[in-house]
Write an enzyme that holds these catalytic residues in place. Structure first.
Site, PDB file in Angstrom:
ATOM      1  N   HIS A  41       0.837  -1.219   0.000  1.00 56.81           N
ATOM      2  CA  HIS A  41       0.000   0.000   0.000  1.00 56.81           C
ATOM      3  C   HIS A  41       0.858   1.250   0.000  1.00 56.81           C
ATOM      4  O   HIS A  41       0.842   1.979   0.985  1.00 56.81           O
ATOM      5  CB  HIS A  41      -0.890  -0.017   1.244  1.00 56.81           C
ATOM      6  CG  HIS A  41      -2.163   0.731   1.088  1.00 56.81           C
ATOM      7  ND1 HIS A  41      -2.301   2.050   1.422  1.00 56.81           N
ATOM      8  CD2 HIS A  41      -3.368   0.345   0.625  1.00 56.81           C
ATOM      9  CE1 HIS A  41      -3.549   2.435   1.199  1.00 56.81           C
ATOM     10  NE2 HIS A  41      -4.211   1.411   0.723  1.00 56.81           N
ATOM     11  N   PHE A  42       1.498   1.658  -0.798  1.00 54.83           N
ATOM     12  CA  PHE A  42       1.837   1.194  -2.132  1.00 54.83           C
ATOM     13  C   PHE A  42       3.355   1.177  -2.205  1.00 54.83           C
ATOM     14  O   PHE A  42       3.981   2.113  -1.720  1.00 54.83           O
ATOM     15  CB  PHE A  42       1.248   2.126  -3.187  1.00 54.83           C
ATOM     16  CG  PHE A  42      -0.257   2.182  -3.134  1.00 54.83           C
ATOM     17  CD1 PHE A  42      -1.015   1.226  -3.774  1.00 54.83           C
ATOM     18  CD2 PHE A  42      -0.912   3.170  -2.424  1.00 54.83           C
ATOM     19  CE1 PHE A  42      -2.414   1.274  -3.738  1.00 54.83           C
ATOM     20  CE2 PHE A  42      -2.296   3.219  -2.380  1.00 54.83           C
ATOM     21  CZ  PHE A  42      -3.053   2.269  -3.041  1.00 54.83           C
TER      22      PHE A  42
END
Length: 101
Positions: free
Chosen positions: A20-21
Site C-alpha cells: 500500500h503502495f
C-alpha cells in the site's frame, strides 16, 4: 464522558507499506481505524468488541515516519468520536458506536 489523546509515529517499516503502495507508501485507512480502536479500548477500560464504525472520512494521506495525533472524545450517548491530524492537517475523522444494549 471522557477523552484521550495520543501521538503515534508511523513506523517506516510498517508491514502495510509492502502492498500500500510500494512506490509511494501510504498508511491504509484500516491501520488508522485500528489505532483509533486500540485507543478507544483504553478509554473504555476494556475491549470494544461489537462496536461498529459509524462513519469514517480519510481526508489526507500520510506516510512512513510521520507523527500522527489522535484525539478521541466520548459523547453523552456513548459513541466515541475520533480525529487524526498530522502537522496541522486533518488526516481522518469518524465515530465508533457501541453495540445496542
Amino acid at each position: 464522558m471522557g477523552s484521550a489523546e495520543s501521538v503515534w509515529r508511523v513506523p517506516t517499516d510498517h508491514p502495510a507499506f509492502a502492498g500500500h503502495f510500494p512506490a509511494r507508501p501510504i498508511v491504509p485507512g484500516v491501520v488508522l481505524l485500528d489505532h483509533a480502536i486500540l485507543l478507544a479500548q483504553g478509554l473504555q477500560g476494556g475491549p470494544v468488541e461489537g462496536w461498529r464504525v459509524d462513519q469514517a472520512k480519510f481526508l489526507s494521506p500520510c506516510g512512513p515516519g510521520e507523527e500522527l495525533h489522535f484525539a478521541l472524545e466520548v459523547s453523552a450517548r456513548g459513541s466515541i468520536a475520533f480525529r487524526v491530524s498530522c502537522e496541522g492537517r486533518s488526516v481522518a475523522s469518524g465515530s465508533l458506536v457501541p453495540p445496542p444494549q
